[in-house]
Design an enzyme around this catalytic site. Structure first.
Site, PDB file in Angstrom:
ATOM      1  N   GLU A 108       7.937 -17.329  -7.209  1.00  0.00           N
ATOM      2  CA  GLU A 108       8.070 -16.469  -5.861  1.00  0.00           C
ATOM      3  C   GLU A 108       6.826 -16.304  -5.669  1.00  0.00           C
ATOM      4  OE1 GLU A 108       9.739 -12.202  -6.435  1.00  0.00           O
ATOM      5  OE2 GLU A 108      11.411 -13.587  -7.632  1.00  0.00           O
TER       6      GLU A 108
ATOM      7  N   CYS B 201      14.547 -14.251  -7.465  1.00  0.00           N
ATOM      8  CA  CYS B 201      14.680 -14.972  -8.882  1.00  0.00           C
ATOM      9  C   CYS B 201      15.397 -15.866  -9.685  1.00  0.00           C
ATOM     10  CB  CYS B 201      15.793 -13.337  -9.481  1.00  0.00           C
ATOM     11  SG  CYS B 201      14.005 -11.550  -9.422  1.00  0.00           S
TER      12      CYS B 201
ATOM     13  N   HIS C 274      20.672 -12.748 -16.455  1.00  0.00           N
ATOM     14  CA  HIS C 274      18.958 -12.038 -16.038  1.00  0.00           C
ATOM     15  C   HIS C 274      19.326 -10.524 -15.626  1.00  0.00           C
ATOM     16  CE1 HIS C 274      16.180 -11.070 -12.739  1.00  0.00           C
ATOM     17  NE2 HIS C 274      17.167 -10.560 -12.185  1.00  0.00           N
TER      18      HIS C 274
END
Length: 300
Positions: free
Chosen positions: A131, A163, A293
């Site tokens: 990103e 993400c 994550h």
């Protein structure tokens, strides 16, 4: 870390790196960790290999520079432990003045090739998940393939999706290795970002780093694609408008969306697992490790 001939937890003669972070103050050279996961075949893979695409090896690069979050608590004039205890964060990596995601990605890829003794000609695909793109049109992949010496005969591109970008890049590479287009060469996926926030309460969850992931058909971490499910929603919990240096984040909404998507995926997965395996899914009986994550350490 990493001595051949020592039977580590991976059971393949490879010692696992020390991820504990307890070696503070020790200068081990570049902050670069290489994790080899049972890579048994060097060079181009045979097309006769069984169709079991997975992760063969990883190389992680983290910049040397960092911010001590105890000191950041003092600087931000917040209560002691807000970042270190409340978020579980001790240090935040900071990219050097001459580092961007291209430089970090090149370092991670070169280390991966060197550690696994793979020649660049045996890499047929390169995907970048980020990103923090350096250009609105030209993919980071082009610069990385050039400076890492991967040549011109290589497919792949960038994935930009906050993400999730790295995950999708891995799925793209796995699909290529499992497809009729696969030519026997490895794929490399690089997940790289430099993240800094303008708002104070989100700032300690930033950081910088890159990981290069080797994808092939002979690996210890094979991927089970027949039970894969998805959850995608259009929300504004995290976004960065064009031309903006900093992302806009709503922390509370982001956590709510994350947990909602996780719940949706788990419910879908349980249904899909029963359809494929003709038995109910059980966390106790079917899972050794669960990997998520985690935007900050305490979330785990």
């Amino acid at each position: 870390d990493g001595g051949e001939g020592d039977q580590g937890p991976l059971g393949n003669g490879t010692r696992t790196p020390d991820w504990s972070g307890e070696k503070e103050g020790k200068d081990d050279g570049p902050s670069l960790l290489a994790l080899k996961l049972g890579l048994r075949m060097i060079g181009r893979e045979s097309a006769r290999c069984p169709p079991s695409a997975g992760i063969a090896a990883m190389s992680l690069y983290i910049p040397r520079g960092y911010i001590n979050l105890e000191e950041m608590e003092t600087y931000d004039q917040v209560s002691k432990g807000k970042y270190t205890v409340g978020l579980g964060q001790r240090r935040m990596a900071v990219a050097g003045a001459a580092e961007d995601i291209v430089a970090m990605s090149i370092t991670a890829v070169r280390q991966l090739l060197e550690t696994c003794n793979i020649v660049p000609q045996d890499v047929g695909r390169l995907d970048i998940g980020t990103e923090s793109a350096t250009d609105h049109a030209k993919p980071v992949k082009c610069a990385v393939q050039h400076y890492a010496g991967l040549g011109e005969n290589i497919s792949g591109s960038d994935v930009m999706a906050a993400c999730y970008a790295g995950t999708q890049a891995v799925l793209n590479a796995l699909a290529w290795v499992d497809s009729a287009e696969w030519d026997g060469r490895y794929a490399i996926v690089v997940c790289a970002d430099i993240l800094e926030y303008e708002v104070q309460n989100a700032r300690p969850t930033g950081g910088a780093g890159a990981v290069a992931i080797l994808i092939g058909r002979r690996s210890n971490l094979t991927m089970e694609s027949d039970t894969k499910v998805h959850c995608s929603r259009n929300t504004y919990d995290f976004y960065r408008p064009s031309g903006s240096r900093f992302p806009i984040v709503n922390g509370a909404e982001s956590m709510k969306v994350y947990m909602g998507c996780l719940d949706s995926c788990f419910r879908q997965f349980c249904t899909r697992f029963r359809e494929v395996h003709h038995q109910p899914f059980s966390l106790e009986d079917s899972v050794d490790y669960v990997v998520f994550h985690s935007p900050f350490t305490k979330m785990t």
